[in-house]
Scaffold this motif. Structure first.
Motif, mmCIF file in Angstrom:
data_model
loop_
_atom_site.group_PDB
_atom_site.id
_atom_site.type_symbol
_atom_site.label_atom_id
_atom_site.label_comp_id
_atom_site.label_asym_id
_atom_site.label_seq_id
_atom_site.Cartn_x
_atom_site.Cartn_y
_atom_site.Cartn_z
ATOM 1 N N ARG A 131 -7.566 9.095 -6.808
ATOM 2 C CA ARG A 131 -7.042 7.848 -7.368
ATOM 3 C C ARG A 131 -5.593 8.114 -7.754
ATOM 4 N N ALA A 134 0.497 3.630 -8.594
ATOM 5 C CA ALA A 134 1.637 3.233 -7.767
ATOM 6 C C ALA A 134 2.900 4.009 -8.099
ATOM 7 N N GLN A 167 2.147 0.891 1.566
ATOM 8 C CA GLN A 167 2.203 -0.449 2.154
ATOM 9 C C GLN A 167 3.074 -0.515 3.398
ATOM 10 N N VAL A 185 -6.579 5.210 3.177
ATOM 11 C CA VAL A 185 -6.869 4.431 1.972
ATOM 12 C C VAL A 185 -8.275 3.857 2.081
ATOM 13 N N PHE A 188 -8.015 -0.220 -3.185
ATOM 14 C CA PHE A 188 -6.848 -0.337 -4.061
ATOM 15 C C PHE A 188 -7.085 -1.444 -5.071
ATOM 16 N N ASP A 189 -6.336 -1.361 -6.168
ATOM 17 C CA ASP A 189 -6.321 -2.414 -7.190
ATOM 18 C C ASP A 189 -5.020 -3.182 -7.052
ATOM 19 N N ILE A 190 -5.086 -4.498 -7.107
ATOM 20 C CA ILE A 190 -3.902 -5.322 -6.892
ATOM 21 C C ILE A 190 -3.959 -6.556 -7.790
ATOM 22 N N HIS A 199 -10.042 -5.557 -7.376
ATOM 23 C CA HIS A 199 -10.280 -4.315 -6.641
ATOM 24 C C HIS A 199 -10.681 -4.683 -5.220
ATOM 25 N N VAL A 230 0.351 -3.856 -6.296
ATOM 26 C CA VAL A 230 -0.670 -2.812 -6.215
ATOM 27 C C VAL A 230 -0.457 -1.852 -7.384
ATOM 28 N N GLU A 232 -2.925 0.745 -8.113
ATOM 29 C CA GLU A 232 -3.566 2.039 -7.864
ATOM 30 C C GLU A 232 -4.227 2.033 -6.491
ATOM 31 N N TYR A 233 -4.223 3.205 -5.846
ATOM 32 C CA TYR A 233 -4.897 3.386 -4.562
ATOM 33 C C TYR A 233 -6.051 4.381 -4.714
#
Length: 519
Positions: A131, A134, A167, A185, A188-190, A199, A230, A232-233
């Motif tokens: 995890r 960004a 991205q 990936v 991700f959370d955006i 999520h 975004v 977190e990935y």
């Protein structure tokens, strides 16, 4: 709920686009945030807040109405809610490395908010699942993984942060073996234009056309900053222990037109071999640096052997470069864990190549070979800049393809230009203190050099990576260079309309919604 509460409060205030509340970001939004809001009247602080890679070359692009330093997801949600209600355009910034300043904005065109993600530095490891916030830099990512015997592929600029890098694809030396960073990936959370965090997980094959599946597809390669912020990935790394034969090989030689042409010839010979497209074990990079009069002008070659399926090192490619150098430089090969190569060898640790304004140009090639005479043409053009005072240069010629190319028809992400087999990046930096006409000399050089380079069969088709924008960045005019097909571009516009119909997240290069320009 907190973001929605802010919307309700703004509504009660009758905070319209022209109201006092919307015009005063610091006073209205600031008290709702944990992080700070910096505006142009904050002398000194504002100049520091807007500073990023493009400061020397695109100063007018770096003038947002406000910089919001988000310290958590709630800050991002509230900032987006405020921007949506008050008609601010939003541009996220994770590391600020975008060459044209597109991770900032110009408030003289339209009032706009830059959301800085530098506080999002979570980096957690669970087995091979990572995890990464960004705001995590590539150097931090590679180093932390290496300390745990893990690695992941991505770009070479260590101060680039993962927020925007993923991205735009996240191309790098391991792309031929494992795909781009975006290919690795799994979620991700955006924060979308509704002001809420979502999520988004990698969809199952039966869900690729769902709303979540379309968003996953679009965010990964479809236009950085177009969809939301975004935070977190979730990434999938690999273990060093599974690749015991991994080998790093390199040659360094002082610049010489002949030796460089010979080294490009070696790259042509190796990559034109019929087995190269399916040789996922290797990738080749050539870097040329003009540093005189402060240091020696240098040609630096790097290669990697990954050792997929426990395959021992085959030194044929390395030997081709040793023969090309022919005693004019130093070559060495050494067995190293892949993670060590990524953390210590393939990563450029400086923020800028040179602390000077620049003119950059980049082009990809889908050709199956560079051509027998390409080395002579490129060497002649690079040699032309060596004698010009006040000009400095970093140029790279690298191989792509491999797994990235192999996934062209099966990928569940929007990453464009999978067909590319080569990438040529020419960055010319200039000092007008050393040479009053250096800027014009740099422009003249780029125009003349690329005129001849593009006459070569390998680079006649104008293909551009989204991470390496230059010149005109009005996406509605230049999209064919970056997205290849009209079908891909319009599908991206459909996803944009689905998640951000009012174009809250907008720069000149973001994907436009289908409703843009409508009343």
């Amino acid at each position: 709920m907190a973001a929605l509460l802010l919307t309700a409060v703004l509504g009660a205030m009758e905070a319209t686009e022209s109201s006092y509340y919307c015009g005063n970001v610091q006073a209205t939004l600031g008290p709702w945030l944990t992080g700070r809001v910096v505006v142009p009247s904050d002398n000194g602080t504002y100049e520091e807040a807007v500073h990023q890679y493009a400061y020397s070359s695109m100063p007018s692009a770096l003038h947002p109405s406000a910089v919001v330093y988000a310290e958590g997801v709630r800050d991002v949600e509230r900032a987006v809610q405020f921007a949506a209600m008050c008609r601010y355009r939003v541009v996220p910034r994770s590391g600020g490395h975008q060459y044209m300043g597109l991770s900032s904005c110009d408030s003289s065109v339209h009032r706009c908010m830059q959301i800085d993600m530098s506080h999002f530095i979570t980096l957690a490891i669970n087995g091979t699942t990572i995890r990464a916030g960004a705001g995590v830099s590539l150097m931090e990512l590679y180093t932390t993984l290496s300390q745990n015997g893990l690695f992941i592929g991505g770009g070479e600029c260590g101060t680039v942060h993962v927020g925007g890098h993923v991205q735009t694809g996240g191309y790098g030396i391991l792309g031929r073996s494992f795909g781009a960073l975006a290919d690795n990936v799994v979620g991700f959370d955006i924060v979308l234009s509704d002001g809420r965090m979502h999520h988004v997980a990698k969809p199952a094959a039966t869900q690729v056309n769902s709303r979540e599946g379309k968003l996953f597809w679009a965010v990964l390669g479809g236009g950085a900053g177009s969809w939301g912020v975004v935070t977190e990935y979730v990434l999938q790394a690999r273990r060093d222990a599974d690749y015991p034969h991994s080998t790093y090989y390199t040659c360094s030689v002082p610049w010489g037109r002949e030796v460089f042409a010979d080294m490009v010839g070696a790259m042509h010979t190796v990559s034109a071999d019929p087995t190269w497209d399916t040789n996922y074990n290797e990738a080749l990079w050539l870097t040329i640096v003009k540093r005189a009069p402060f240091d020696t002008n240098l040609v630096h070659f790097e290669g990697i052997w990954v050792g997929l399926d426990n395959t021992p090192f085959n030194n044929a490619s390395y030997s081709a470069f040793v023969d090309a150098v022919g005693g004019r430089g130093v070559c060495v090969s050494v067995a190293l864990p892949v993670s060590v190569m990524m953390a210590q060898y393939f990563t450029f640790t400086k923020t800028r190549e040179f602390p000077l304004p620049y003119l950059k140009r980049n082009q990809a090639s889908a050709a199956k070979e560079l051509g027998d005479g390409f080395g002579e043409v490129l060497s002649e053009q690079l040699d032309a800049v060596m004698a010009v005072p006040g000009l400095f240069m970093m140029t790279q010629l690298v191989t792509s393809g491999g797994v990235i190319l192999d996934m062209e028809d099966s990928s569940d992400i929007a990453l464009p230009l999978r067909s590319a087999r080569y990438n040529l990046d020419v960055g010319v930096f200039y000092s007008e203190q050393m040479n009053p006409v250096a800027k014009q000399a740099a422009a003249d050089y780029q125009e003349a050099a690329w005129g001849l380079i593009k006459a070569e069969p390998a680079f006649q088709e104008d293909l551009r990576y989204v991470w390496a924008t230059f010149g005109n960045v009005n996406i509605e005019e230049v999209w064919p260079y970056y997205y290849e097909t009209e079908r891909r571009y319009w599908k991206l516009r459909e996803v944009k309309t689905m998640v951000d119909p009012r174009d809250v997240f907008r720069s000149s290069f973001t994907i436009p919604s289908l409703t843009r320009g409508l009343p």
